[in-house]
Design a protein around this motif. Structure first.
Motif, PDB file in Angstrom:
ATOM      1  N   LEU A  89       0.733  -1.360  -0.021  1.00 20.95           N
ATOM      2  CA  LEU A  89      -0.036  -0.063   0.034  1.00 20.95           C
ATOM      3  C   LEU A  89       0.745   1.296  -0.042  1.00 20.95           C
ATOM      4  O   LEU A  89       0.571   2.218  -0.588  1.00 20.95           O
ATOM      5  N   VAL A  90       1.805   1.353   0.668  1.00 19.25           N
ATOM      6  CA  VAL A  90       2.779   2.133   0.815  1.00 19.25           C
ATOM      7  C   VAL A  90       3.501   2.510  -0.267  1.00 19.25           C
ATOM      8  O   VAL A  90       3.626   3.611  -0.913  1.00 19.25           O
ATOM      9  N   ARG A  91       4.045   1.405  -1.244  1.00 15.13           N
ATOM     10  CA  ARG A  91       4.408   1.607  -2.552  1.00 15.13           C
ATOM     11  C   ARG A  91       3.613   2.175  -3.280  1.00 15.13           C
ATOM     12  O   ARG A  91       3.828   3.290  -4.322  1.00 15.13           O
ATOM     13  N   ARG A  92       2.301   1.736  -3.581  1.00 12.78           N
ATOM     14  CA  ARG A  92       1.259   2.469  -4.312  1.00 12.78           C
ATOM     15  C   ARG A  92       1.120   3.796  -4.019  1.00 12.78           C
ATOM     16  O   ARG A  92       0.851   4.683  -4.890  1.00 12.78           O
ATOM     17  N   TRP A  93       0.931   3.984  -2.685  1.00 13.98           N
ATOM     18  CA  TRP A  93       0.706   5.550  -2.370  1.00 13.98           C
ATOM     19  C   TRP A  93       1.656   6.419  -2.681  1.00 13.98           C
ATOM     20  O   TRP A  93       1.686   7.561  -3.289  1.00 13.98           O
ATOM     21  N   SER A  94       3.129   5.877  -2.695  1.00 10.47           N
ATOM     22  CA  SER A  94       4.287   6.811  -2.891  1.00 10.47           C
ATOM     23  C   SER A  94       4.116   7.143  -4.433  1.00 10.47           C
ATOM     24  O   SER A  94       4.625   8.205  -4.814  1.00 10.47           O
ATOM     25  N   ARG A  95       3.804   6.246  -5.122  1.00 15.26           N
ATOM     26  CA  ARG A  95       3.876   6.522  -6.601  1.00 15.26           C
ATOM     27  C   ARG A  95       2.980   7.692  -6.865  1.00 15.26           C
ATOM     28  O   ARG A  95       3.158   8.532  -7.572  1.00 15.26           O
ATOM     29  N   LEU A  96       1.824   7.625  -6.187  1.00 18.10           N
ATOM     30  CA  LEU A  96       0.637   8.589  -6.203  1.00 18.10           C
ATOM     31  C   LEU A  96       1.153   9.967  -5.718  1.00 18.10           C
ATOM     32  O   LEU A  96       0.836  11.008  -6.409  1.00 18.10           O
ATOM     33  N   ALA A  97       2.240   9.806  -4.781  1.00 18.31           N
ATOM     34  CA  ALA A  97       2.702  11.188  -4.039  1.00 18.31           C
ATOM     35  C   ALA A  97       3.699  11.817  -5.140  1.00 18.31           C
ATOM     36  O   ALA A  97       3.541  13.028  -5.523  1.00 18.31           O
ATOM     37  N   ILE A  98       4.276  10.842  -5.753  1.00 19.22           N
ATOM     38  CA  ILE A  98       5.128  11.582  -6.991  1.00 19.22           C
ATOM     39  C   ILE A  98       4.253  12.336  -7.996  1.00 19.22           C
ATOM     40  O   ILE A  98       4.519  13.326  -8.536  1.00 19.22           O
ATOM     41  N   ASP A  99       3.159  11.473  -8.538  1.00 18.25           N
ATOM     42  CA  ASP A  99       2.163  11.979  -9.494  1.00 18.25           C
ATOM     43  C   ASP A  99       1.788  13.350  -8.912  1.00 18.25           C
ATOM     44  O   ASP A  99       1.672  14.484  -9.888  1.00 18.25           O
ATOM     45  N   SER A 100       1.398  13.537  -7.611  1.00 19.10           N
ATOM     46  CA  SER A 100       0.893  14.820  -7.200  1.00 19.10           C
ATOM     47  C   SER A 100       1.651  15.700  -7.445  1.00 19.10           C
ATOM     48  O   SER A 100       1.488  16.976  -7.582  1.00 19.10           O
ATOM     49  N   HIS A 101       3.211  15.467  -6.943  1.00 23.58           N
ATOM     50  CA  HIS A 101       3.947  16.423  -6.973  1.00 23.58           C
ATOM     51  C   HIS A 101       4.490  17.040  -8.406  1.00 23.58           C
ATOM     52  O   HIS A 101       4.415  18.206  -8.813  1.00 23.58           O
ATOM     53  N   VAL A 102       4.404  15.829  -9.398  1.00 17.31           N
ATOM     54  CA  VAL A 102       4.756  16.295 -10.762  1.00 17.31           C
ATOM     55  C   VAL A 102       3.620  17.101 -11.282  1.00 17.31           C
ATOM     56  O   VAL A 102       3.879  18.013 -11.956  1.00 17.31           O
ATOM     57  N   LEU A 103       2.430  16.742 -10.809  1.00 18.32           N
ATOM     58  CA  LEU A 103       1.156  17.397 -11.541  1.00 18.32           C
ATOM     59  C   LEU A 103       1.388  18.969 -10.975  1.00 18.32           C
ATOM     60  O   LEU A 103       1.036  19.704 -11.763  1.00 18.32           O
ATOM     61  N   ALA A 104       1.702  19.164  -9.656  1.00 16.13           N
ATOM     62  CA  ALA A 104       1.696  20.409  -9.603  1.00 16.13           C
ATOM     63  C   ALA A 104       2.798  21.192 -10.145  1.00 16.13           C
ATOM     64  O   ALA A 104       2.567  22.578 -10.520  1.00 16.13           O
ATOM     65  N   LEU A 105       3.688  20.584 -10.537  1.00 21.12           N
ATOM     66  CA  LEU A 105       5.069  21.262 -11.304  1.00 21.12           C
ATOM     67  C   LEU A 105       4.344  21.616 -12.763  1.00 21.12           C
ATOM     68  O   LEU A 105       4.629  22.601 -13.211  1.00 21.12           O
ATOM     69  N   LYS A 106       3.586  20.676 -13.113  1.00 20.89           N
ATOM     70  CA  LYS A 106       2.797  20.905 -14.615  1.00 20.89           C
ATOM     71  C   LYS A 106       2.083  22.061 -14.382  1.00 20.89           C
ATOM     72  O   LYS A 106       1.920  22.884 -15.346  1.00 20.89           O
ATOM     73  N   SER A 107       1.469  22.080 -13.390  1.00 17.08           N
ATOM     74  CA  SER A 107       0.392  23.113 -13.291  1.00 17.08           C
ATOM     75  C   SER A 107       0.926  24.583 -13.033  1.00 17.08           C
ATOM     76  O   SER A 107       0.653  25.719 -13.726  1.00 17.08           O
ATOM     77  N   ARG A 108       2.190  24.485 -12.298  1.00 22.85           N
ATOM     78  CA  ARG A 108       3.040  25.795 -12.126  1.00 22.85           C
ATOM     79  C   ARG A 108       3.493  26.056 -13.471  1.00 22.85           C
ATOM     80  O   ARG A 108       3.537  27.273 -13.998  1.00 22.85           O
ATOM     81  N   ARG A 109       4.034  25.319 -14.378  1.00 20.20           N
ATOM     82  CA  ARG A 109       4.583  25.556 -15.483  1.00 20.20           C
ATOM     83  C   ARG A 109       3.401  26.100 -16.821  1.00 20.20           C
ATOM     84  O   ARG A 109       3.837  26.977 -17.117  1.00 20.20           O
ATOM     85  N   ALA A 110       2.354  25.590 -16.541  1.00 20.07           N
ATOM     86  CA  ALA A 110       1.265  26.230 -17.413  1.00 20.07           C
ATOM     87  C   ALA A 110       0.650  27.623 -17.068  1.00 20.07           C
ATOM     88  O   ALA A 110       0.531  28.226 -17.805  1.00 20.07           O
ATOM     89  N   LEU A 111       0.718  27.648 -15.688  1.00 18.82           N
ATOM     90  CA  LEU A 111       0.475  29.221 -15.142  1.00 18.82           C
ATOM     91  C   LEU A 111       1.493  30.046 -15.630  1.00 18.82           C
ATOM     92  O   LEU A 111       1.219  31.301 -16.291  1.00 18.82           O
ATOM     93  N   ALA A 112       2.693  29.535 -15.584  1.00 18.22           N
ATOM     94  CA  ALA A 112       3.868  30.399 -15.891  1.00 18.22           C
ATOM     95  C   ALA A 112       3.873  31.001 -17.373  1.00 18.22           C
ATOM     96  O   ALA A 112       3.949  31.712 -17.887  1.00 18.22           O
ATOM     97  N   SER A 113       3.384  29.921 -18.290  1.00 21.35           N
ATOM     98  CA  SER A 113       3.292  30.162 -19.872  1.00 21.35           C
ATOM     99  C   SER A 113       2.253  30.779 -20.157  1.00 21.35           C
ATOM    100  O   SER A 113       2.156  31.921 -20.984  1.00 21.35           O
ATOM    101  N   ALA A 114       1.217  30.930 -19.229  1.00 19.70           N
ATOM    102  CA  ALA A 114      -0.014  31.708 -19.499  1.00 19.70           C
ATOM    103  C   ALA A 114       0.195  33.184 -18.959  1.00 19.70           C
ATOM    104  O   ALA A 114      -0.060  34.086 -19.756  1.00 19.70           O
ATOM    105  N   VAL A 115       0.902  33.302 -18.175  1.00 22.01           N
ATOM    106  CA  VAL A 115       1.377  34.660 -17.580  1.00 22.01           C
ATOM    107  C   VAL A 115       2.231  35.077 -18.696  1.00 22.01           C
ATOM    108  O   VAL A 115       2.067  36.484 -18.715  1.00 22.01           O
TER     109      VAL A 115
END
Ligand SMILES: Cc1cc2nc3c(=O)[nH]c(=O)nc-3n(C[C@H](O)[C@H](O)[C@H](O)COP(=O)(O)OP(=O)(O)OC[C@H]3O[C@@H](n4cnc5c(N)ncnc54)[C@H](O)[C@@H]3O)c2cc1C
Length: 403
Positions: A292-318
């Motif tokens: 369960l921890v392994r599966r959760w950790s994978r999702l935590a990485i997804d969450s972090h990468v998605l936050a970075l992608k969101s930030r990058r999209a905002l920067a490019s829109a700005v």
């Protein structure tokens, strides 16, 4: 485990300047206080999934001036820049408030009118969106035209005063609540597919419009079929030029870039933290949880990468860059990771997932079950995963176009 990602503030070029941190705090305090009072005064069980509650909260925001954030002041807006809008959306999601039911009016139609509308159209339609008295829906998809939208067949024939509309739209979100719909319809059947379409504003409260709700997996009927049978459209309700509707529809799709994913990614992270708690509870009971921890950790990485992608999209829109294929990558990543996470959530809920039939039985389980069922739509709406992958293949990887 990783801390709460801050989607709109970082150390890079889209960081929210420290001297403006007061704005974030003021927004947080306002939202937290108002949402708590709103929930306490709600006449029923405050269920953030229900249409009535979502509409009520959206009305509350609008009646307290929390709308038109990015609009020019002359139309009653606040003229906030994209970073501040992002902060608002982030704080709104963090306080637990649900998305409204006039998202299409606020997020898509209003910026479209501000860009392409005539003065008369802005005067006629923007006040109703600002006050939330006019709910809008988007009539693009048809039974034979979804991914391949340009093959749509709804026909708008010219009349002495405007157009007569005939056709069948489907999956039209909030159509049964909507007062008006912006419709993509064919005005020149002889022109090449993309060139004969027009962008029309259609009054839903007229005899030529029939709405039939479609029940979803969640039990709700958030989207509908819409039948236009000689519906009337006034000439002044054509947006832009006749037969130039495709260009407007494509521009309309880009207006939420930079902020669309913010509430979804905040929610993603909040759900992830709840799941972490359940896994910790099991560990404390001495249960084996390494997979369960392994599966959760994978999702935590997804969450972090998605936050970075969101930030990058905002920067490019700005910085005013045109929309690129980054949005497709975020869409596929978020929607597919969300389904994986909610499958894990349901496994952890176990019998609670089956026993809690209603919100009042077990609020926490009900919210996760609803999210699990709803997430099946997330890989379809706003462009399916296959279509997003085609975009990435062609525009990022430079692969040849499929047959
Ligand atoms: C919750 C929800 C809300 C929605 N709200 C609205 C709304 O408010 N207004 C509106 O107009 N529409 C709305 N839609 C419709 C949505 O835009 C369409 O469902 C979507 O574009 C897919 O079209 P389709 O359903 O016709 O599927 P199709 O286009 O028929 O696709 C069927 C399958 O074939 C695949 N496919 C199709 N073409 C290709 C290709 N070229 N390459 C590879 N695979 C392909 C698709 O990925 C999919 O798996 C909503 C949909 C959902 C789920």
């Amino acid at each position: 485990m990783n801390p709460q990602p801050n989607l709109a503030s970082s150390q890079n070029d889209i960081s929210f300047p420290e001297h403006e941190e007061a704005f974030r705090i003021a927004v947080r305090e306002w939202l937290t206080a108002h949402y708590a009072t709103f929930k306490a005064q709600w006449h029923d069980l405050p269920d953030p999934r229900s249409m009535a509650f979502r509409r009520g909260w959206e009305d509350h925001l609008c009646s307290h001036g929390m709308a038109g954030l990015g609009w020019p002041e002359q139309y009653g807006g606040h003229a906030l820049d994209l970073r501040r809008q992002a902060v608002f959306h982030e704080e709104h999601a963090l306080c637990g408030a649900p998305l409204g039911i006039n998202l299409i009016g606020h997020g898509i139609l209003a910026p479209t009118l501000l860009h392409f509308g005539t003065q008369a159209q802005k005067r006629a339609y923007l006040p109703g969106i600002l006050s939330n008295q006019t709910i809008w829906c988007q009539g693009y998809s048809e039974p034979g035209a979804g991914s391949d939208l340009a093959s749509l067949r709804t026909r708008a024939e010219a009349t002495a005063t405007g157009y007569r509309l005939n056709g069948h739209k489907i999956w039209t979100s909030f159509a049964d609540q909507a007062d008006w719909c912006f419709v993509l319809a064919r005005t020149d059947p002889d022109a090449p597919r993309h060139r004969g379409l027009s962008f029309l504003l259609v009054n839903m409260r007229q005899p030529g419009v029939r709405v039939s709700p479609i029940r979803q997996l969640t039990g709700e009927a958030e989207f509908c079929e819409v039948f236009f049978e000689n519906a009337e459209v006034r000439r002044e309700d054509l947006v832009g030029e006749e037969n130039q509707g495709w260009k407007i529809a494509m521009a309309a799709a880009s207006y939420e870039r930079g902020t669309y994913f913010i509430p979804r990614l905040v929610r993603f992270h909040q759900e992830l933290m709840q799941i972490r708690q359940w896994i910790s509870d099991r560990q404390q009971l001495g249960q084996q949880a390494s997979s369960l921890v392994r599966r959760w950790s994978r999702l935590a990485i997804d969450s972090h990468v998605l936050a970075l992608k969101s930030r990058r999209a905002l920067a490019s829109a700005v910085s005013g860059e045109p929309p690129g294929p980054l949005g497709s990558s975020t869409k596929v990543h978020w929607s597919e990771a969300h389904q994986i996470m909610l499958t894990l959530a349901l496994e952890l809920l176990g019998p609670r997932a089956c026993l809690s039939a209603s919100f009042s039985d077990d609020e926490e389980a009900a919210l996760f079950i609803h999210a699990f069922l709803w997430s099946k739509a997330e890989t379809i709406l706003a462009g399916t995963s296959e279509i997003q992958r085609n975009i990435i293949a062609e525009k990022v990887l430079g692969l040849p176009k499929g047959a």
